[in-house]
Design a protein around this motif. Structure first.
Motif, PDB file in Angstrom:
ATOM      1  N   ASP A 217       0.565   8.031   8.012  1.00 21.47           N
ATOM      2  CA  ASP A 217      -0.031   7.554   6.762  1.00 21.47           C
ATOM      3  C   ASP A 217      -0.906   6.338   7.070  1.00 21.47           C
ATOM      4  O   ASP A 217      -0.488   5.189   6.940  1.00 21.47           O
ATOM      5  CB  ASP A 217       1.075   7.187   5.773  1.00 21.47           C
ATOM      6  CG  ASP A 217       0.522   6.838   4.394  1.00 21.47           C
ATOM      7  OD1 ASP A 217      -0.642   7.190   4.120  1.00 21.47           O
ATOM      8  OD2 ASP A 217       1.251   6.212   3.600  1.00 21.47           O
TER       9      ASP A 217
ATOM     10  N   TYR B 154      -5.835   5.105   2.791  1.00 20.39           N
ATOM     11  CA  TYR B 154      -5.655   4.883   1.355  1.00 20.39           C
ATOM     12  C   TYR B 154      -4.416   4.045   1.075  1.00 20.39           C
ATOM     13  O   TYR B 154      -3.639   4.343   0.171  1.00 20.39           O
ATOM     14  CB  TYR B 154      -5.596   6.219   0.611  1.00 20.39           C
ATOM     15  CG  TYR B 154      -6.511   6.269  -0.595  1.00 20.39           C
ATOM     16  CD1 TYR B 154      -7.805   5.798  -0.518  1.00 20.39           C
ATOM     17  CD2 TYR B 154      -6.073   6.792  -1.812  1.00 20.39           C
ATOM     18  CE1 TYR B 154      -8.651   5.834  -1.605  1.00 20.39           C
ATOM     19  CE2 TYR B 154      -6.909   6.836  -2.911  1.00 20.39           C
ATOM     20  CZ  TYR B 154      -8.190   6.356  -2.798  1.00 20.39           C
ATOM     21  OH  TYR B 154      -9.027   6.391  -3.904  1.00 20.39           O
ATOM     22  N   ASN B 155      -4.224   2.998   1.859  1.00 24.23           N
ATOM     23  CA  ASN B 155      -3.095   2.093   1.680  1.00 24.23           C
ATOM     24  C   ASN B 155      -3.511   0.698   2.137  1.00 24.23           C
ATOM     25  O   ASN B 155      -4.674   0.452   2.482  1.00 24.23           O
ATOM     26  CB  ASN B 155      -1.869   2.597   2.449  1.00 24.23           C
ATOM     27  CG  ASN B 155      -2.188   2.937   3.892  1.00 24.23           C
ATOM     28  OD1 ASN B 155      -3.070   2.335   4.508  1.00 24.23           O
ATOM     29  ND2 ASN B 155      -1.488   3.912   4.437  1.00 24.23           N
TER      30      ASN B 155
ATOM     31  N   GLY C  37      -7.073   2.616  -1.993  1.00 22.41           N
ATOM     32  CA  GLY C  37      -6.086   3.343  -2.765  1.00 22.41           C
ATOM     33  C   GLY C  37      -5.780   2.664  -4.088  1.00 22.41           C
ATOM     34  O   GLY C  37      -6.125   1.490  -4.309  1.00 22.41           O
TER      35      GLY C  37
ATOM     36  N   ASP D 150      -3.030   1.490  -5.308  1.00 25.36           N
ATOM     37  CA  ASP D 150      -2.092   0.375  -5.251  1.00 25.36           C
ATOM     38  C   ASP D 150      -2.726  -0.906  -4.731  1.00 25.36           C
ATOM     39  O   ASP D 150      -2.052  -1.943  -4.694  1.00 25.36           O
ATOM     40  CB  ASP D 150      -0.895   0.737  -4.355  1.00 25.36           C
ATOM     41  CG  ASP D 150      -0.068   1.867  -4.929  1.00 25.36           C
ATOM     42  OD1 ASP D 150      -0.062   2.018  -6.173  1.00 25.36           O
ATOM     43  OD2 ASP D 150       0.562   2.603  -4.147  1.00 25.36           O
ATOM     44  N   ASN D 151      -3.968  -0.855  -4.337  1.00 27.99           N
ATOM     45  CA  ASN D 151      -4.672  -2.026  -3.802  1.00 27.99           C
ATOM     46  C   ASN D 151      -5.913  -2.304  -4.634  1.00 27.99           C
ATOM     47  O   ASN D 151      -7.039  -2.305  -4.141  1.00 27.99           O
ATOM     48  CB  ASN D 151      -5.043  -1.805  -2.334  1.00 27.99           C
ATOM     49  CG  ASN D 151      -3.820  -1.658  -1.450  1.00 27.99           C
ATOM     50  OD1 ASN D 151      -3.174  -2.629  -1.101  1.00 27.99           O
ATOM     51  ND2 ASN D 151      -3.482  -0.426  -1.097  1.00 27.99           N
TER      52      ASN D 151
END
Length: 320
Positions: A181, A184-185, A266, A268-269
């Motif tokens: 992963d 996108y984080n 992403g 969450d950011n």
């Protein structure tokens, strides 16, 4: 003794005064005037008209100021701030604007710190390299600027994606069974931010380090100083101006970054640049977007003021 600024001003010829005055005119026209326009819009109210906000002065000439935009930004400020500072609170507060400001500042600080850790050794190595290859090394640092910024960010999608080059290589070698992963984080956000802004840290540091008198290090070695001690007592203090300048060049644009969080960060950011764009474009709420921008500018004034303070102090020490 330091020269009196009034005496310096008297010694300047008309041509010198003109050259000094041009940057101030540029700053006034292209920075201060647009900021005051945005500041004015932030106290307006959203309306169905063109432009989509109410004027500050009505037809009778009365001043009509709306503070609802700032109230919305700072709603539940205390509880949201405590929640953001509490590492055990997963809710992170109810105010989306404060959360995005916090994430933007945290991401910018992280980017600045990593760029400093990576950029200082690189700038030091370039400054100590032979003059014959020094320009080639500087060219390698600036080479990414020859390619579109958007294209370079998109290239990271092909590298970090689940079906990207990195995961494909690791799976082909048998080192992993499932894709990592990487995209996108928070990891991809910080990685691409460091990649994009690292040259802005290296160049000011190099400019400062290349002027370092290496005879000081030789004298320290002759007196028995360990290279590590010589670095922390001579090299690092003398490069303080470059550290401050590079940190500001990285931190300030990182806070308002929009493209990188949008493409690789992403959901969450969520950073403040995305929130500002949503208020401006999706909601067509120019006053709210202007208020968000004003608060962001005021947040950036603090590090700029600190930079100016340290620069003036260094200049004062050098002039004595």
């Amino acid at each position: 003794m330091m020269s009196d600024p009034k005496n310096i001003k008297r010694r300047l010829r008309p041509g010198g005064r003109f050259l000094i005055g041009v940057p101030f005119v540029w700053l006034f026209v292209l920075v201060l005037i647009p900021f005051f326009i945005v500041f004015q819009i932030s106290f307006a109210e959203q309306a169905v008209r063109i432009p989509p906000f109410t004027p500050l002065f009505d037809e009778q000439g009365s001043l009509h100021i709306v503070t609802q935009n700032y109230k919305e930004i700072f709603a539940d400020f205390g509880s949201s701030l405590l929640a953001m500072l509490n590492p055990f609170d997963e809710g992170q507060g109810s105010n989306i604007y404060l959360r995005t400001y916090w994430l933007s500042i945290k991401t910018a600080l992280t980017t600045t710190f990593i760029c400093l850790l990576l950029g200082y050794p690189m700038a030091y190595a370039i400054s100590r390299a032979k003059p014959s290859i020094r320009n080639a090394l500087l060219m390698a640092v600036m080479l990414p600027f020859w390619t579109s910024f958007l294209l370079r960010v998109y290239a990271w999608i092909g590298l970090l994606g689940s079906n990207g080059i990195i995961n494909g290589f690791l799976m082909k070698m048998g080192w992993i069974q499932e894709p990592l992963d990487l995209f996108y984080n928070a990891f991809s956000l910080n990685l691409v931010m460091v990649y994009a802004y690292l040259p802005f840290m290296i160049l000011p540091l190099y400019t400062q380090l290349v002027k370092l008198d290496h005879r000081l290090l030789e004298a320290a070695a002759d007196l028995g100083a360990h290279p590590v001690k010589a670095f922390f007592t001579i090299t690092l203090p003398l490069s303080k101006s470059g550290i401050i300048a590079g940190s500001m060049l990285v931190f300030i644009p990182s806070v308002g970054e929009y493209v990188i969080p949008e493409l690789v960060g992403g959901p969450d950011n969520l950073m403040i640049g995305k929130v500002m764009w949503q208020a401006f474009s999706d909601q067509n709420n120019w006053p709210l977007a202007a208020a968000i921008a004003v608060v962001m500018v005021l947040l950036l004034v603090v590090p700029i003021a600190l930079e100016q303070f340290f620069q003036n102090r260094e200049m004062a020490k050098g002039g004595k």
